[in-house]
Design a protein around this motif. Structure first.
Motif, PDB file in Angstrom:
ATOM      1  N   MET A   1       0.825  -1.198   0.000  1.00 10.34           N
ATOM      2  CA  MET A   1       0.000   0.000   0.000  1.00 10.34           C
ATOM      3  C   MET A   1       0.866   1.258   0.000  1.00 10.34           C
ATOM      4  N   GLU A   2       2.001   1.202   0.705  1.00 11.63           N
ATOM      5  CA  GLU A   2       2.888   2.369   0.741  1.00 11.63           C
ATOM      6  C   GLU A   2       3.384   2.724  -0.652  1.00 11.63           C
ATOM      7  N   LYS A   3       3.714   1.707  -1.442  1.00 10.42           N
ATOM      8  CA  LYS A   3       4.193   1.930  -2.806  1.00 10.42           C
ATOM      9  C   LYS A   3       3.116   2.621  -3.650  1.00 10.42           C
ATOM     10  N   ILE A   4       1.876   2.198  -3.474  1.00 12.02           N
ATOM     11  CA  ILE A   4       0.756   2.795  -4.209  1.00 12.02           C
ATOM     12  C   ILE A   4       0.566   4.249  -3.784  1.00 12.02           C
ATOM     13  N   LYS A   5       0.583   4.490  -2.474  1.00 12.22           N
ATOM     14  CA  LYS A   5       0.417   5.854  -1.971  1.00 12.22           C
ATOM     15  C   LYS A   5       1.539   6.773  -2.462  1.00 12.22           C
ATOM     16  N   LYS A   6       2.757   6.258  -2.487  1.00 16.83           N
ATOM     17  CA  LYS A   6       3.903   7.052  -2.964  1.00 16.83           C
ATOM     18  C   LYS A   6       3.728   7.390  -4.450  1.00 16.83           C
ATOM     19  N   TYR A   7       3.322   6.395  -5.231  1.00 16.13           N
ATOM     20  CA  TYR A   7       3.113   6.590  -6.664  1.00 16.13           C
ATOM     21  C   TYR A   7       2.039   7.655  -6.915  1.00 16.13           C
ATOM     22  N   VAL A   8       0.912   7.528  -6.212  1.00 21.46           N
ATOM     23  CA  VAL A   8      -0.184   8.491  -6.361  1.00 21.46           C
ATOM     24  C   VAL A   8       0.274   9.876  -5.909  1.00 21.46           C
ATOM     25  N   GLY A   9       0.977   9.945  -4.790  1.00 24.73           N
ATOM     26  CA  GLY A   9       1.469  11.223  -4.282  1.00 24.73           C
ATOM     27  C   GLY A   9       2.370  11.929  -5.268  1.00 24.73           C
ATOM     28  N   CYS A  10       3.279  11.182  -5.885  1.00 25.75           N
ATOM     29  CA  CYS A  10       4.178  11.771  -6.897  1.00 25.75           C
ATOM     30  C   CYS A  10       3.389  12.252  -8.110  1.00 25.75           C
ATOM     31  N   PHE A  11       2.407  11.485  -8.517  1.00 24.37           N
ATOM     32  CA  PHE A  11       1.590  11.864  -9.663  1.00 24.37           C
ATOM     33  C   PHE A  11       0.821  13.149  -9.371  1.00 24.37           C
TER      34      PHE A  11
END
Length: 75
Positions: A1-11
């Motif tokens: 989930m952290e990886k997904i949140k990081k990806y979305v945050g960067c986007f």
């Protein structure tokens, strides 16, 4: 989930999300209520495709705006 949140945050940092294509509070509440019913896999899939569809509409609107802007520049 952290990886997904990081990806979305960067986007989100690089792209302005139009309110017209963002999830509304009512939609989020409805999705949450559906998830409470227990069919979480279905609601996750549905939410993903709903977000995808909204993103598609946002991209289409942006391309239309860019075409109009380019046409205006050409005079």
């Amino acid at each position: 989930m952290e990886k997904i949140k990081k990806y979305v945050g960067c986007f989100i940092k690089t792209v302005k999300v139009s309110d017209a294509y963002d999830l509304t509070a009512a939609e989020l509440i409805r999705l949450s209520l559906e998830a409470d019913k227990g069919d979480n896999m279905d609601i996750i899939g549905t939410t993903f495709f709903y977000g995808y569809a909204k993103g598609y509409l946002a991209a289409h609107a942006e391309m239309k705006t860019e075409k109009a802007r380019a046409a205006k520049c050409r005079g």
